[in-house]
Motif scaffolding. Structure first.
Motif, short mmCIF file in Angstrom:
data_model
loop_
_atom_site.label_atom_id
_atom_site.label_comp_id
_atom_site.label_asym_id
_atom_site.label_seq_id
_atom_site.Cartn_x
_atom_site.Cartn_y
_atom_site.Cartn_z
N CYS A 1 42.05 30.20 34.45
CA CYS A 1 41.45 30.98 35.54
C CYS A 1 40.98 30.37 36.89
CB CYS A 1 40.09 31.60 35.16
SG CYS A 1 40.21 33.07 33.72
N ALA A 2 40.80 28.94 36.46
CA ALA A 2 40.60 28.14 37.86
C ALA A 2 41.71 28.04 38.56
CB ALA A 2 39.91 26.82 37.28
N LYS A 3 42.76 27.73 38.27
CA LYS A 3 44.07 27.44 38.54
C LYS A 3 44.61 28.72 39.19
CE LYS A 3 46.75 24.86 40.58
NZ LYS A 3 46.33 25.92 41.63
N LEU A 4 44.51 29.60 38.60
CA LEU A 4 45.28 30.88 38.92
C LEU A 4 44.69 31.96 39.66
CD1 LEU A 4 47.37 31.67 35.80
CD2 LEU A 4 48.39 30.17 37.62
N ILE A 5 43.12 31.66 39.75
CA ILE A 5 42.40 32.84 40.24
C ILE A 5 41.39 32.22 41.28
CG2 ILE A 5 40.79 34.51 40.01
CD1 ILE A 5 42.15 35.20 37.18
#
Length: 318
Positions: free
Chosen positions: A232-236
Motif C-alpha cells: 500500500c505504501a509503495k503503490l498508493i
C-alpha cells in the motif's frame, strides 16, 4: 480511460507473455536473467542517452521539480521507518530496508518503458533527474540508518551507496547524457543509428524479462501485515504524497512546472518495488525474505493500480 487502457493493456500483456513463456518452460530462470541483463545493461542506456541529448538544453534543470519529488521520497521513507519501529517493532537496520521497500520504485524494468510508451522522448529529462537525485537520497538514507547496526559502519554504508548508484548503468548513462547535452556534443549519424536500434529493444525486452522472473517467486504469508503495508505504501501512499505536494505547489505558486513532468513524477512514485532493494537487503543481511515477497506482490498488484494512477494524472494535471 480508453486511452489509458490502450497504453497499459499492451504493457502488462507483454509481462504476462513472459510469465506464460516461463510457465510453459520455453524460457527458464537463467534465460530470464540474461534477457533482463540485456535490457538493463544494453538496451535501456542507449534509449535514455539518445532521449536526453535530443532534449532542449533549457529544460535540463528545474530545481523545484527535484525538491518536490525528493521531499515526497523523504516523507515516505521516514513515515515507513516510524511504522517499522513503532508498529512492527523492527530493528533499526530492518527498518531501513523496510523503508527502502516503501520508497524505491522499479525505474529500469517498468518505469522507463512505461513513460517511453506514454510520453516518448520528451520524458527523458524528468526521468534523468529522478534517477540521479532519487538514487542519491534513497541510498544515502538507507546506508545511514543501516549503519546504526553494530555490524556495519557509516563509511562502509556510504561506500555501498556510491557503488550501488554506479553499478546501475542508468545513472552513469544519465550523467553522460546530461554532460553531452550541456556541452553541445552531437553524435555522428552511424553511432546514433546503432544506438537507436538497441534503444528500440528496451521496453519489450525489459517487460518480457520481468514476466519471466515473476514466476515461482516465494510469498511470505506469515508477514502479511508488513507486506500489506509495504504494498500500500509503495503503490498508493507514495503517489498520493506526490500528488498532494504538486497540487499544493500548483495552487500556491505562479511558477508552474510542466504538467508532463508532474505526470512522470507521480507515475514513477506509483511503481512497484525495485529488484535492487533485494540486493541491498542481501548486503546488509536484513529483511531479505520479506523484501523478495514484497517485490513480487507489489509488481503483480501494480497491474491494477498503475492504470488508475495514469487515469488520475491525465485529468488532474492538464
Amino acid at each position: 480511460m480508453i486511452d489509458i487502457l490502450t497504453l497499459t493493456i499492451p504493457f502488462f500483456l507483454i509481462i504476462l507473455s513472459g510469465s506464460y513463456a516461463r510457465h510453459k518452460n520455453w524460457f527458464d530462470d537463467a534465460s530470464g536473467r540474461i534477457l533482463a541483463k540485456f535490457a538493463f545493461f544494453v538496451a535501456l542506456p542507449p534509449f535514455l542517452f539518445l532521449s536526453i541529448i535530443s532534449a532542449p538544453v533549457s529544460s535540463v534543470f528545474d530545481i523545484r521539480f527535484v525538491i518536490l519529488y525528493e521531499a515526497g521520497t523523504v516523507i515516505m521513507f521516514l513515515f515507513a521507518l516510524i511504522i517499522s519501529r513503532k508498529i512492527f517493532m523492527l530493528k533499526i537496520g530492518e527498518g531501513a530496508i523496510f523503508s527502502l521497500n516503501a520508497t524505491y520504485p522499479n525505474y529500469g524494468y517498468i518505469g522507463v518503458p512505461l513513460v517511453l510508451l506514454a510520453f516518448g522522448e520528451k520524458a527523458a529529462i524528468p526521468v534523468a533527474l529522478i534517477l540521479v537525485f532519487d538514487s542519491i537520497v534513497l541510498l544515502g538514507l538507507t546506508s545511514f540508518f543501516s549503519s546504526q547496526n553494530n555490524e556495519s559502519s557509516i563509511a562502509k554504508g556510504v561506500s555501498l551507496a556510491i557503488l550501488s548508484m554506479f553499478s546501475n548503468p542508468l545513472v552513469p548513462t544519465v550523467l553522460l547524457g546530461l554532460g553531452c547535452l550541456i556541452g553541445g556534443v552531437k553524435l555522428p549519424e552511424l553511432p546514433q543509428f546503432v544506438l537507436g536500434i538497441l534503444a528500440g529493444a528496451a521496453a519489450p525486452t525489459a517487460l518480457f524479462a520481468l514476466g519471466i522472473t515473476l514466476v515461482g517467486q516465494p510469498i511470505h504469508y506469515s508477514a502479511i501485515k508488513e507486506l500489506s503495508f509495504l504494498v500500500c505504501a509503495k503503490l498508493i501512499f507514495h503517489p498520493m504524497v506526490l500528488i498532494i505536494l504538486f497540487l499544493f505547489w500548483s495552487s500556491s505558486n505562479n511558477h508552474t512546472i510542466d504538467p508532463m513532468w508532474i505526470k512522470v513524477a507521480v507515475i514513477f512514485s506509483s511503481l512497484p518495488i525495485a529488484a535492487n532493494v533485494f540486493a541491498l537487503s542481501e548486503f546488509y543481511s536484513s529483511y531479505r525474505g520479506k523484501t523478495a515477497s514484497a517485490i513480487v506482490l507489489s509488481t503483480v498488484l501494480s497491474g491494477l493500480t498503475i492504470p488508475c494512477v495514469l487515469f488520475f494524472v491525465s485529468i488532474a494535471f492538464l
